[in-house]
Design a protein around this motif. Structure first.
Motif, PDB file in Angstrom:
ATOM      1  N   TYR A 148       0.857  -1.201   0.000  1.00  0.00           N
ATOM      2  CA  TYR A 148       0.000   0.000   0.000  1.00  0.00           C
ATOM      3  C   TYR A 148       0.896   1.256   0.000  1.00  0.00           C
ATOM      4  O   TYR A 148       0.690   2.196  -0.773  1.00  0.00           O
ATOM      5  CB  TYR A 148      -0.909  -0.037   1.234  1.00  0.00           C
ATOM      6  N   ALA A 149       1.903   1.232   0.864  1.00  0.00           N
ATOM      7  CA  ALA A 149       2.833   2.383   0.919  1.00  0.00           C
ATOM      8  C   ALA A 149       3.609   2.504  -0.395  1.00  0.00           C
ATOM      9  O   ALA A 149       3.855   3.615  -0.895  1.00  0.00           O
ATOM     10  CB  ALA A 149       3.801   2.209   2.090  1.00  0.00           C
ATOM     11  N   HIS A 150       3.994   1.357  -0.958  1.00  0.00           N
ATOM     12  CA  HIS A 150       4.723   1.332  -2.235  1.00  0.00           C
ATOM     13  C   HIS A 150       3.875   2.006  -3.318  1.00  0.00           C
ATOM     14  O   HIS A 150       4.329   2.882  -4.048  1.00  0.00           O
ATOM     15  CB  HIS A 150       5.016  -0.144  -2.587  1.00  0.00           C
ATOM     16  N   TRP A 151       2.614   1.602  -3.405  1.00  0.00           N
ATOM     17  CA  TRP A 151       1.718   2.187  -4.408  1.00  0.00           C
ATOM     18  C   TRP A 151       1.574   3.696  -4.197  1.00  0.00           C
ATOM     19  O   TRP A 151       1.648   4.466  -5.145  1.00  0.00           O
ATOM     20  CB  TRP A 151       0.322   1.531  -4.340  1.00  0.00           C
ATOM     21  N   ASN A 152       1.356   4.088  -2.940  1.00  0.00           N
ATOM     22  CA  ASN A 152       1.160   5.521  -2.676  1.00  0.00           C
ATOM     23  C   ASN A 152       2.350   6.344  -3.121  1.00  0.00           C
ATOM     24  O   ASN A 152       2.196   7.417  -3.698  1.00  0.00           O
ATOM     25  CB  ASN A 152       0.882   5.752  -1.190  1.00  0.00           C
ATOM     26  N   ALA A 153       3.549   5.816  -2.869  1.00  0.00           N
ATOM     27  CA  ALA A 153       4.757   6.564  -3.261  1.00  0.00           C
ATOM     28  C   ALA A 153       4.979   6.497  -4.768  1.00  0.00           C
ATOM     29  O   ALA A 153       5.452   7.454  -5.384  1.00  0.00           O
ATOM     30  CB  ALA A 153       5.972   6.008  -2.523  1.00  0.00           C
ATOM     31  N   ALA A 154       4.602   5.358  -5.385  1.00  0.00           N
ATOM     32  CA  ALA A 154       4.990   5.127  -6.785  1.00  0.00           C
ATOM     33  C   ALA A 154       3.951   5.566  -7.818  1.00  0.00           C
ATOM     34  O   ALA A 154       4.310   5.866  -8.961  1.00  0.00           O
ATOM     35  CB  ALA A 154       5.282   3.637  -6.990  1.00  0.00           C
ATOM     36  N   LEU A 155       2.657   5.578  -7.381  1.00  0.00           N
ATOM     37  CA  LEU A 155       1.533   5.815  -8.311  1.00  0.00           C
ATOM     38  C   LEU A 155       1.766   6.851  -9.396  1.00  0.00           C
ATOM     39  O   LEU A 155       1.612   6.573 -10.581  1.00  0.00           O
ATOM     40  CB  LEU A 155       0.354   6.342  -7.490  1.00  0.00           C
ATOM     41  N   GLU A 156       2.131   8.049  -8.956  1.00  0.00           N
ATOM     42  CA  GLU A 156       2.246   9.129  -9.939  1.00  0.00           C
ATOM     43  C   GLU A 156       3.357   8.839 -10.947  1.00  0.00           C
ATOM     44  O   GLU A 156       3.198   9.069 -12.144  1.00  0.00           O
ATOM     45  CB  GLU A 156       2.494  10.464  -9.238  1.00  0.00           C
ATOM     46  N   GLY A 157       4.451   8.293 -10.432  1.00  0.00           N
ATOM     47  CA  GLY A 157       5.572   7.971 -11.323  1.00  0.00           C
ATOM     48  C   GLY A 157       5.228   6.859 -12.310  1.00  0.00           C
ATOM     49  O   GLY A 157       5.705   6.853 -13.436  1.00  0.00           O
ATOM     50  N   TRP A 158       4.411   5.904 -11.858  1.00  0.00           N
ATOM     51  CA  TRP A 158       3.995   4.834 -12.776  1.00  0.00           C
ATOM     52  C   TRP A 158       3.103   5.397 -13.878  1.00  0.00           C
ATOM     53  O   TRP A 158       3.161   4.964 -15.028  1.00  0.00           O
ATOM     54  CB  TRP A 158       3.198   3.750 -12.031  1.00  0.00           C
ATOM     55  N   ALA A 159       2.238   6.357 -13.480  1.00  0.00           N
ATOM     56  CA  ALA A 159       1.169   6.789 -14.389  1.00  0.00           C
ATOM     57  C   ALA A 159       1.543   7.953 -15.301  1.00  0.00           C
ATOM     58  O   ALA A 159       1.087   8.011 -16.439  1.00  0.00           O
ATOM     59  CB  ALA A 159      -0.063   7.173 -13.561  1.00  0.00           C
ATOM     60  N   LEU A 206      -5.697   9.651 -10.304  1.00  0.00           N
ATOM     61  CA  LEU A 206      -4.919   9.054  -9.203  1.00  0.00           C
ATOM     62  C   LEU A 206      -5.589   9.293  -7.851  1.00  0.00           C
ATOM     63  O   LEU A 206      -5.514   8.446  -6.950  1.00  0.00           O
ATOM     64  CB  LEU A 206      -3.488   9.604  -9.192  1.00  0.00           C
ATOM     65  N   ALA A 207      -6.280  10.420  -7.723  1.00  0.00           N
ATOM     66  CA  ALA A 207      -6.987  10.686  -6.458  1.00  0.00           C
ATOM     67  C   ALA A 207      -8.061   9.615  -6.245  1.00  0.00           C
ATOM     68  O   ALA A 207      -8.244   9.118  -5.124  1.00  0.00           O
ATOM     69  CB  ALA A 207      -7.600  12.080  -6.492  1.00  0.00           C
ATOM     70  N   LYS A 208      -8.745   9.214  -7.313  1.00  0.00           N
ATOM     71  CA  LYS A 208      -9.778   8.161  -7.194  1.00  0.00           C
ATOM     72  C   LYS A 208      -9.120   6.823  -6.840  1.00  0.00           C
ATOM     73  O   LYS A 208      -9.612   6.071  -6.011  1.00  0.00           O
ATOM     74  CB  LYS A 208     -10.540   8.011  -8.519  1.00  0.00           C
ATOM     75  N   VAL A 209      -7.988   6.543  -7.481  1.00  0.00           N
ATOM     76  CA  VAL A 209      -7.283   5.283  -7.193  1.00  0.00           C
ATOM     77  C   VAL A 209      -6.852   5.262  -5.722  1.00  0.00           C
ATOM     78  O   VAL A 209      -6.999   4.241  -5.032  1.00  0.00           O
ATOM     79  CB  VAL A 209      -6.071   5.106  -8.140  1.00  0.00           C
ATOM     80  N   ARG A 210      -6.381   6.397  -5.227  1.00  0.00           N
ATOM     81  CA  ARG A 210      -5.938   6.463  -3.822  1.00  0.00           C
ATOM     82  C   ARG A 210      -7.095   6.151  -2.879  1.00  0.00           C
ATOM     83  O   ARG A 210      -6.916   5.484  -1.862  1.00  0.00           O
ATOM     84  CB  ARG A 210      -5.370   7.848  -3.505  1.00  0.00           C
ATOM     85  N   GLN A 211      -8.298   6.636  -3.211  1.00  0.00           N
ATOM     86  CA  GLN A 211      -9.481   6.348  -2.377  1.00  0.00           C
ATOM     87  C   GLN A 211      -9.745   4.843  -2.363  1.00  0.00           C
ATOM     88  O   GLN A 211      -9.998   4.266  -1.309  1.00  0.00           O
ATOM     89  CB  GLN A 211     -10.726   7.064  -2.942  1.00  0.00           C
ATOM     90  N   GLU A 212      -9.651   4.220  -3.526  1.00  0.00           N
ATOM     91  CA  GLU A 212      -9.920   2.771  -3.597  1.00  0.00           C
ATOM     92  C   GLU A 212      -8.869   1.972  -2.821  1.00  0.00           C
ATOM     93  O   GLU A 212      -9.185   0.975  -2.181  1.00  0.00           O
ATOM     94  CB  GLU A 212      -9.964   2.301  -5.057  1.00  0.00           C
TER      95      GLU A 212
END
Ligand SMILES: C[S@@+](CC[C@H](N)C(=O)[O-])C[C@H]1O[C@@H](n2cnc3c(N)ncnc32)[C@H](O)[C@@H]1O
Length: 353
Positions: A275-286, A308-314
């Motif tokens: 979860y922490a990995h995704w939060n830190a990486a999301l923007e860079g992946w996308a 990404l804000a919607k993904v973060r909520q999910e």
């Protein structure tokens, strides 16, 4: 005079290089320093920093935010294999390897841990961007290079490792990289690769079609395929490794929970970190993939942020029990005897003096 070394000729241009327009002496170091700083400055786009040593793009940023994500990803992989004798890799490389290579080393965490584990080995980490390390074990070396170029390492390797190199190369590039790995390994040496499937699944139907996470993976795979370097590396690596000539091929499959929803202690901890990995990486992946290859037309930076804000909520929703598959493949270069039986001529890499 016998035994005298030849004089070193003077470059006539040195005088113009050494003085500026005003006749003041210039700093000789400025050329190399500016090359190093161009590499370290990278290329900025949409608020993120990307590598600048090769012309063709690589989708992932190389900046502080992404390095933080690499570090957390490294911990995820250690936790998921926590019960293994060696969670860093599975290839049986023996007690005393001499030379190890980590391709696309990122922040260098894997290379540093392996160098600590084998203090008598030299562990090289290579990347198109310099890893931001202030300390490393004396037997760990970081180099900035594009592994698609001809390799110039002189010592043969006992072990070559890759992790999360998904979408880094087009099929021809992968062929070239595996061939270079094969040629650079000692007979009997090992290759290992660990990759994530970027698609997200649930076993209990809690991830549903209306969720952004449901379409997440396929959307990015499409973008990467438009860019020419598919993110489906986890699906293609085993066959490509076999086709490069490796034998004794092993594969291990994983599920990595997204969030701490699992009952099992190890899965819970891995999910927490993921979860922490995704939060830190999301923007860079996308960001790069969507702003260059998003559909129906390339997205704006703001559109990416809203998504990404919607993904973060999910990701925070405990009712979604999502996970990502991952797999690890390890395989051996044939021994000299096996190579002879295959009528293959071993490539001789000359050790440096
Ligand atoms: C997703 S990161 C993974 C980093 C690290 N292996 C890990 O598991 O944390 C992929 C890395 O590959 C590097 N990379 C991409 N293309 C490369 C190339 N042609 N040569 C060397 N490194 C490359 C990127 O700069 C990036 O640091």
């Amino acid at each position: 005079m016998a035994g005298k070394l030849e004089d070193i000729a003077v470059d006539p241009d040195i005088y113009s290089m050494a003085t500026g327009y005003n006749g003041e002496p210039q700093d000789f170091q400025s050329e190399t320093t500016s090359l190093a700083s161009t590499i370290a400055r990278g290329r900025l786009e949409n608020g993120r920093r990307y590598q600048a040593i090769k012309d063709d793009d690589y989708w992932g940023p190389s900046d502080e935010q992404q390095f933080e994500a690499f570090e957390i990803g490294h911990l995820v992989f250690l936790v998921i294999d926590h019960l293994q004798p060696n969670p860093l890799f599975h290839a049986p490389i023996g007690e005393s390897p001499k030379n190890i290579l980590d391709i696309g080393t990122g922040k260098g965490s894997w290379a540093i841990d392996v160098a600590d584990l084998y203090p008598t080995a030299t562990v090289r980490g290579v990347d198109v961007f310099p890893p931001p390390v202030s300390w490393m074990p004396p037997n760990c070396v970081f180099e900035v290079d594009d592994v698609l170029r001809e390799w110039t390492w002189k010592e043969p390797f006992d072990f070559i490792h890759m992790r999360l190199m998904y979408g880094a190369f087009a099929p021809e590039g992968w062929k070239k990289v595996y061939k270079q790995c094969y040629d650079a390994l000692e007979p009997g040496g090992w290759i290992e690769q660990m990759e994530l499937d970027v698609r997200v699944y649930s076993d209990d139907g809690s991830l549903q079609k209306h969720h952004e996470l449901y379409r997440w993976g396929d959307m990015f795979i499409k973008c990467s395929e438009k860019a020419g370097s598919s993110l489906r590396t986890h699906e293609t690596m085993r066959k490509a490794i076999e086709e490069a000539g490796f034998v004794d091929v092993h594969e291990k499959k994983y599920k990595i929970p997204l969030g701490p929803w699992a009952k099992d202690k190890i899965y819970k901890e891995a999910g927490h970190l993921q979860y922490a990995h995704w939060n830190a990486a999301l923007e860079g992946w996308a960001m790069w993939l969507l702003t260059h290859h998003g559909e129906p037309k390339p997205w704006t930076k703001d559109e990416v942020q809203v998504f990404l804000a919607k993904v973060r909520q999910e990701l925070k929703n405990p009712a979604i029990h999502a996970y990502e598959p991952a797999n690890r493949v390890w395989a051996r270069k044939p021994t000299l005897q096996e190579m002879r039986a295959r009528q293959e001529t071993p490539i001789k890499i000359e050790p440096s003096p």
